[in-house]
Design a protein around this motif. Sequence first.
Motif, PDB file in Angstrom:
ATOM      1  N   HIS A  39      -7.171  98.746  22.483  1.00  0.00           N
ATOM      2  CA  HIS A  39      -6.734  99.065  21.117  1.00  0.00           C
ATOM      3  C   HIS A  39      -6.904 100.579  20.858  1.00  0.00           C
ATOM      4  O   HIS A  39      -6.042 101.231  20.267  1.00  0.00           O
ATOM      5  N   LEU A  40      -8.009 101.093  21.355  1.00  0.00           N
ATOM      6  CA  LEU A  40      -8.309 102.527  21.192  1.00  0.00           C
ATOM      7  C   LEU A  40      -7.200 103.381  21.800  1.00  0.00           C
ATOM      8  O   LEU A  40      -6.773 104.380  21.237  1.00  0.00           O
ATOM      9  N   GLU A  41      -6.702 102.929  22.957  1.00  0.00           N
ATOM     10  CA  GLU A  41      -5.664 103.708  23.641  1.00  0.00           C
ATOM     11  C   GLU A  41      -4.378 103.690  22.822  1.00  0.00           C
ATOM     12  O   GLU A  41      -3.722 104.716  22.670  1.00  0.00           O
ATOM     13  N   THR A  42      -4.045 102.516  22.248  1.00  0.00           N
ATOM     14  CA  THR A  42      -2.839 102.423  21.410  1.00  0.00           C
ATOM     15  C   THR A  42      -2.966 103.385  20.232  1.00  0.00           C
ATOM     16  O   THR A  42      -2.055 104.154  19.920  1.00  0.00           O
ATOM     17  N   LYS A  43      -4.137 103.359  19.587  1.00  0.00           N
ATOM     18  CA  LYS A  43      -4.366 104.201  18.400  1.00  0.00           C
ATOM     19  C   LYS A  43      -4.372 105.687  18.780  1.00  0.00           C
ATOM     20  O   LYS A  43      -3.988 106.545  17.991  1.00  0.00           O
ATOM     21  N   MET A  44      -4.810 105.950  19.988  1.00  0.00           N
ATOM     22  CA  MET A  44      -4.874 107.338  20.452  1.00  0.00           C
ATOM     23  C   MET A  44      -3.464 107.909  20.547  1.00  0.00           C
ATOM     24  O   MET A  44      -3.199 109.029  20.118  1.00  0.00           O
ATOM     25  N   ARG A  45      -2.563 107.087  21.092  1.00  0.00           N
ATOM     26  CA  ARG A  45      -1.173 107.540  21.190  1.00  0.00           C
ATOM     27  C   ARG A  45      -0.586 107.695  19.795  1.00  0.00           C
ATOM     28  O   ARG A  45       0.050 108.709  19.491  1.00  0.00           O
ATOM     29  N   GLU A  46      -0.820 106.698  18.915  1.00  0.00           N
ATOM     30  CA  GLU A  46      -0.265 106.751  17.551  1.00  0.00           C
ATOM     31  C   GLU A  46      -0.758 107.976  16.807  1.00  0.00           C
ATOM     32  O   GLU A  46      -0.021 108.612  16.069  1.00  0.00           O
ATOM     33  N   ALA A  47      -2.045 108.301  17.004  1.00  0.00           N
ATOM     34  CA  ALA A  47      -2.634 109.421  16.255  1.00  0.00           C
ATOM     35  C   ALA A  47      -2.358 110.760  16.934  1.00  0.00           C
ATOM     36  O   ALA A  47      -2.734 111.817  16.414  1.00  0.00           O
ATOM     37  N   GLY A  48      -1.722 110.726  18.088  1.00  0.00           N
ATOM     38  CA  GLY A  48      -1.408 111.967  18.800  1.00  0.00           C
ATOM     39  C   GLY A  48      -2.647 112.681  19.337  1.00  0.00           C
ATOM     40  O   GLY A  48      -2.652 113.912  19.475  1.00  0.00           O
ATOM     41  N   VAL A  49      -3.701 111.905  19.649  1.00  0.00           N
ATOM     42  CA  VAL A  49      -4.908 112.522  20.231  1.00  0.00           C
ATOM     43  C   VAL A  49      -4.651 112.710  21.730  1.00  0.00           C
ATOM     44  O   VAL A  49      -4.316 111.743  22.426  1.00  0.00           O
ATOM     45  N   SER A  50      -4.768 113.934  22.213  1.00  0.00           N
ATOM     46  CA  SER A  50      -4.457 114.139  23.629  1.00  0.00           C
ATOM     47  C   SER A  50      -5.673 113.791  24.483  1.00  0.00           C
ATOM     48  O   SER A  50      -6.820 114.044  24.100  1.00  0.00           O
ATOM     49  N   ARG A  51      -5.427 113.210  25.632  1.00  0.00           N
ATOM     50  CA  ARG A  51      -6.503 112.834  26.543  1.00  0.00           C
ATOM     51  C   ARG A  51      -7.276 114.082  26.977  1.00  0.00           C
ATOM     52  O   ARG A  51      -8.489 114.027  27.208  1.00  0.00           O
ATOM     53  N   GLU A  52      -6.572 115.193  27.053  1.00  0.00           N
ATOM     54  CA  GLU A  52      -7.213 116.448  27.485  1.00  0.00           C
ATOM     55  C   GLU A  52      -8.262 116.927  26.484  1.00  0.00           C
ATOM     56  O   GLU A  52      -9.163 117.683  26.841  1.00  0.00           O
ATOM     57  N   SER A  53      -8.134 116.471  25.224  1.00  0.00           N
ATOM     58  CA  SER A  53      -9.123 116.927  24.224  1.00  0.00           C
ATOM     59  C   SER A  53     -10.416 116.117  24.337  1.00  0.00           C
ATOM     60  O   SER A  53     -11.374 116.361  23.614  1.00  0.00           O
ATOM     61  N   LEU A  54     -10.439 115.121  25.230  1.00  0.00           N
ATOM     62  CA  LEU A  54     -11.621 114.263  25.371  1.00  0.00           C
ATOM     63  C   LEU A  54     -12.290 114.495  26.729  1.00  0.00           C
ATOM     64  O   LEU A  54     -11.625 114.863  27.694  1.00  0.00           O
ATOM     65  N   SER A  55     -13.619 114.235  26.775  1.00  0.00           N
ATOM     66  CA  SER A  55     -14.357 114.457  28.032  1.00  0.00           C
ATOM     67  C   SER A  55     -14.817 113.143  28.662  1.00  0.00           C
ATOM     68  O   SER A  55     -15.703 113.143  29.514  1.00  0.00           O
ATOM     69  N   ILE A  56     -14.242 112.006  28.211  1.00  0.00           N
ATOM     70  CA  ILE A  56     -14.746 110.699  28.684  1.00  0.00           C
ATOM     71  C   ILE A  56     -14.505 110.497  30.191  1.00  0.00           C
ATOM     72  O   ILE A  56     -13.451 110.851  30.717  1.00  0.00           O
ATOM     73  N   LYS A  57     -15.539 109.913  30.843  1.00  0.00           N
ATOM     74  CA  LYS A  57     -15.451 109.680  32.291  1.00  0.00           C
ATOM     75  C   LYS A  57     -15.641 108.205  32.641  1.00  0.00           C
ATOM     76  O   LYS A  57     -15.089 107.712  33.590  1.00  0.00           O
ATOM     77  N   ARG A  58     -16.516 107.567  31.851  1.00  0.00           N
ATOM     78  CA  ARG A  58     -16.844 106.171  32.173  1.00  0.00           C
ATOM     79  C   ARG A  58     -16.797 105.320  30.912  1.00  0.00           C
ATOM     80  O   ARG A  58     -16.998 105.843  29.805  1.00  0.00           O
ATOM     81  N   ALA A  59     -16.599 104.008  31.116  1.00  0.00           N
ATOM     82  CA  ALA A  59     -16.697 103.073  29.982  1.00  0.00           C
ATOM     83  C   ALA A  59     -17.338 101.786  30.461  1.00  0.00           C
ATOM     84  O   ALA A  59     -17.055 101.319  31.568  1.00  0.00           O
ATOM     85  N   PHE A  60     -18.227 101.244  29.640  1.00  0.00           N
ATOM     86  CA  PHE A  60     -18.803  99.922  29.912  1.00  0.00           C
ATOM     87  C   PHE A  60     -18.034  98.928  29.060  1.00  0.00           C
ATOM     88  O   PHE A  60     -17.858  99.154  27.857  1.00  0.00           O
ATOM     89  N   ALA A  61     -17.574  97.832  29.675  1.00  0.00           N
ATOM     90  CA  ALA A  61     -16.792  96.846  28.927  1.00  0.00           C
ATOM     91  C   ALA A  61     -17.340  95.454  29.198  1.00  0.00           C
ATOM     92  O   ALA A  61     -17.543  95.069  30.350  1.00  0.00           O
ATOM     93  N   GLY A  62     -17.604  94.723  28.123  1.00  0.00           N
ATOM     94  CA  GLY A  62     -18.122  93.367  28.288  1.00  0.00           C
ATOM     95  C   GLY A  62     -18.138  92.629  26.978  1.00  0.00           C
ATOM     96  O   GLY A  62     -17.409  92.980  26.043  1.00  0.00           O
TER      97      GLY A  62
END
Length: 437
Positions: free
Chosen positions: A190-213
Amino acid sequence: MDFQYWAVQIEKMPRSELETLQLQKLKAQVDLALRTPFYKERLTKIGIKSKDDIKTLDDLNRIPFTSKNDLRDGFPYGFLAIPKEEVVRLHASSGTTGTPTTIYFSRDDIKRWADYMARCIYSTGCDKNDVFQNMITYGLFTGGLGFHQGGEEVGMLVIPAGAGNTARQFKMMQDYGTTVLHATPSFLLHLETKMREAGVSRESLSIKRAFAGAEPYSEDTRLRIEALLKVDVYNSYGLSEMNGPGVAFECQCKDGLHIWEDGYIAEIVDPNTLQPVKEGEIGELVLTILCREATPLLRYRTRDLTSFYTEPCKCGRTHRRLHRITGRSDDMLIINGVNVFPSQIEEVIMGMKEVGNNYLIIVEKDGALDKLTVKTEVISDIFMDDTRPLNALKEKIKETLQASISISPKVELHESGSLPISEGKAVRVQDKRPKDV
Ligand code: DLL
């Protein structure tokens, strides 16, 4: 690959030593269990009167299974093994009816849990240089505080972001230079969908890992999140009855979840016969906790279906790995990470005199998130063309359900006798989410 270990001696302990440690801890757990009203009765009935009656790990097989219903029946303090003044916290999750399953923690229990969480987090390559945005619910749910404490134990900078509000989440990621995320897999998508909608560029973020469960997902979903968000995703498994997260976690190999066998004895049984399945076969995971004094639980039926890997992991850890959870042996639904039993919904709607005899629960995908719709018939004295009482009833159902299951569903009202009736056993739940696990 350079592997790092939080507790190398334990994580790489030879299996024979691990089993000796398990036996020693199991004896201590039985000793604690005998101090609870529930197990005192159960264990003495089968001739286990002290920890000395446990001589080998096989003696565990003599002990009957414990279920969610047992926990509910023992509510609120039937499973408490230490004086109440030594308890410092509780967490709770939904039971099959209104009674929550409640787990208590001593100060040492919290420390031990934080240490297991740190072990998980560190095994994915994180360290104190990371900025960790914990985008999951805090509160009675264990996901928030469990990961929070573990992150702090590792020394990461932890942002207690909580769930929801994607715009605020992006802002925090940018402001603080977040490198690690934690959320349910559906929220990450959902975050990725919203990221595209909001025009947030991936380059502006420093994320490397995610825990999902906290909910089931497939390998395809992991690959999709990894490709879209350009992060490494690690599967994290746990349940509130076993502390919460921190029971089993993927290491850097991302190939199965190591279950920490110095903290838990894991068995996999056939859910019908309750006999052990053959090595590597799918069955229901049964857990005995070895790392908690306030609420001991012996042979707890998780209802989660999984299997053991038969090969050791490349990372050198000796603790066995579980395959990702493929389903449940009961009817519990997990809706955006929240556990819901159909019986909880039934209890609410059937308790309302305006509601007719038939109802249907539908779960489907709405974008990346799950959506719950409750369709109910109304009694015949309510006229379907009079919208005022209908709207009031709809609101009442919605609000009562929100209070009971913490989810606000879409409610649809139908004329008496209009919902489909099944000829055999009533089919009241339609889970239309893709089954790609
Ligand atoms: O979901 C604890 C948790 C929090 C785990 C955060 C991981 C991350 P409960 O609310 O008690 O506790 O729900 C436990 O959720 O029995 C499984 O059915 C399901 N579940 C949890 N993790 C996974 C996973 C937390 N990685 C129930 N894959 C469990 C599949 C999962 N199902």
